[in-house]
Motif scaffolding. Structure first.
Motif, mmCIF file in Angstrom:
data_model
loop_
_atom_site.group_PDB
_atom_site.id
_atom_site.type_symbol
_atom_site.label_atom_id
_atom_site.label_comp_id
_atom_site.label_asym_id
_atom_site.label_seq_id
_atom_site.Cartn_x
_atom_site.Cartn_y
_atom_site.Cartn_z
ATOM 1 N N ARG A 13 -45.794 -10.851 14.393
ATOM 2 C CA ARG A 13 -45.372 -11.192 13.028
ATOM 3 C C ARG A 13 -45.899 -12.555 12.599
ATOM 4 N N ARG A 14 -45.861 -13.541 13.499
ATOM 5 C CA ARG A 14 -46.291 -14.890 13.152
ATOM 6 C C ARG A 14 -47.770 -14.941 12.811
ATOM 7 N N THR A 15 -48.557 -14.069 13.413
ATOM 8 C CA THR A 15 -49.999 -14.081 13.189
ATOM 9 C C THR A 15 -50.405 -13.300 11.950
ATOM 10 N N TYR A 16 -49.836 -12.113 11.774
ATOM 11 C CA TYR A 16 -50.394 -11.176 10.806
ATOM 12 C C TYR A 16 -49.645 -11.045 9.482
ATOM 13 N N ALA A 24 -44.448 -20.628 11.220
ATOM 14 C CA ALA A 24 -43.882 -21.701 12.046
ATOM 15 C C ALA A 24 -42.435 -21.464 12.433
ATOM 16 N N GLY A 25 -41.763 -20.529 11.766
ATOM 17 C CA GLY A 25 -40.352 -20.289 12.056
ATOM 18 C C GLY A 25 -39.440 -21.325 11.450
ATOM 19 N N GLN A 26 -39.977 -22.098 10.513
ATOM 20 C CA GLN A 26 -39.167 -23.119 9.842
ATOM 21 C C GLN A 26 -39.679 -23.321 8.432
ATOM 22 N N GLY A 27 -38.810 -23.724 7.557
ATOM 23 C CA GLY A 27 -39.182 -23.915 6.168
ATOM 24 C C GLY A 27 -39.924 -25.222 5.942
ATOM 25 N N ALA A 28 -40.514 -25.337 4.786
ATOM 26 C CA ALA A 28 -41.219 -26.570 4.432
ATOM 27 C C ALA A 28 -41.031 -26.853 2.944
ATOM 28 N N GLY A 29 -39.781 -26.749 2.511
ATOM 29 C CA GLY A 29 -39.474 -26.907 1.097
ATOM 30 C C GLY A 29 -39.908 -28.244 0.545
ATOM 31 N N ARG A 30 -39.781 -29.306 1.337
ATOM 32 C CA ARG A 30 -40.164 -30.631 0.849
ATOM 33 C C ARG A 30 -41.659 -30.737 0.596
ATOM 34 N N LYS A 31 -42.440 -29.968 1.358
ATOM 35 C CA LYS A 31 -43.892 -30.016 1.182
ATOM 36 C C LYS A 31 -44.289 -29.536 -0.207
ATOM 37 N N VAL A 32 -43.540 -28.564 -0.732
ATOM 38 C CA VAL A 32 -43.844 -28.051 -2.062
ATOM 39 C C VAL A 32 -43.753 -29.162 -3.102
ATOM 40 N N LEU A 33 -42.746 -30.043 -2.947
ATOM 41 C CA LEU A 33 -42.536 -31.120 -3.910
ATOM 42 C C LEU A 33 -43.661 -32.148 -3.877
#
Length: 293
Positions: free
Chosen positions: A92-95, A144-153
């Motif tokens: 799942r992480r790859t494809y 990555a199994g983790q969010g990155a909401g701050r990166k969007v900002l």
């Protein structure tokens, strides 16, 4: 005959510029892809998005409907792709992310512009904005199994979309001298993105080619079906319909490879999907354009 010439006029500039980047690398010339990508994504593309939204003559209600169709498109593609990955037992992480997200920037925007003019560009930036926000949140979570909401900002493209949407909503315009400057900067975006796409493809080392062919074909069929179905369900006009189908059907983005490499997924397999799906697009997208133009 006229239809063939029309399609050729649309796709030829796109693939010639991408081939220029590919040939540039193969001839051994230097191309600082990190610098050019940062220039494009931090400055040129945000200016293009902002001015396209600010200056568009498209109806606000129509754009709102198109936004909902775009969100629904990615939701449906994600559901079908999840089922495909689970059924086939793939990692799942790859494809999963490469099956969902396409190259709506480097390839999708030029096609939308050349095929449908300024109206197509207006719709195209909506899909690009949706894709970018989802890629930097849900896409990173998948890999990555983790969010990155701050990166969007921190993404200039997101702020350009919000600001452009505000100007559109309020019927505001920047002073003409500033609009002209932003237009000039934005005009760099499409050539830079297409040449950089060719450079990136030339530098990738593809792996697991037979699987990449099967998955790239599956992605194309799924995305075309979803885009076509939603275009009919939302009763989109011809331009909006064509842009939605094209943008959702674009090949795997190089960003998917970079995320796989950064978060230790099988980056070689993703590189194979990027290369194969991009080469497949050389044949598939002109055929698709013949149906929607």
């Amino acid at each position: 005959m006229n239809l063939s010439l029309t399609v050729l006029e649309i796709v030829a500039p796109v693939f010639i510029l991408a081939a220029t980047g590919f040939g540039w690398v193969k001839f051994g010339f230097e191309y600082r892809i990190q610098f050019v990508t940062r220039l494009a994504m931090t400055l040129a593309v945000p200016c293009l998005i902002f001015t396209a939204l600010m200056k568009t003559s498209l109806d606000k209600g129509t754009l709102g409907t198109f936004l909902l169709a775009s969100l629904a498109g990615y939701a449906l593609i994600a559901l079908v792709a999840q089922g495909l990955v689970r059924f086939t037992g793939l990692d799942r992480r790859t494809y999963l992310a490469p099956l969902i997200f396409g190259n709506t920037g480097n390839l999708g925007l030029p096609l939308a512009l050349f095929a449908f003019g300024e109206a197509g560009l207006g719709y195209g930036v909506v899909v690009l904005a949706v894709s970018s926000v989802l890629s930097f949140t849900f896409g990173i979570y998948l890999v990555a199994g983790q969010g990155a909401g701050r990166k969007v900002l921190k993404e200039p493209m997101v702020w350009a979309t919000l600001l452009g949407g505000l100007f559109l909503w309020q019927d505001w315009q920047t002073p003409q001298f500033l609009t002209n400057a932003l237009d000039l900067i934005g005009q760099m975006a499409i050539p830079l993105m297409l040449i950089t796409l060719g450079v990136a493809v030339a530098r990738l080392t593809p792996g697991k080619i037979s699987r990449a062919v099967a998955l790239s074909l599956a992605k194309l069929l799924i995305c075309v079906a979803v885009g076509w179905g939603l275009g009919l369900i939302f009763a989109l006009d011809k331009v909006a319909f064509g842009v939605l189908v094209l943008q959702l059907s674009t090949p795997v983005a190089v960003t998917s490879y970079l995320l796989a490499e950064k978060f230790n997924a099988d980056s070689e397999a993703v590189a194979g999907m990027v290369v194969v799906s991009t080469l497949m697009a050389v044949v598939a997208l002109p055929l698709l354009l013949a149906l929607v133009v």
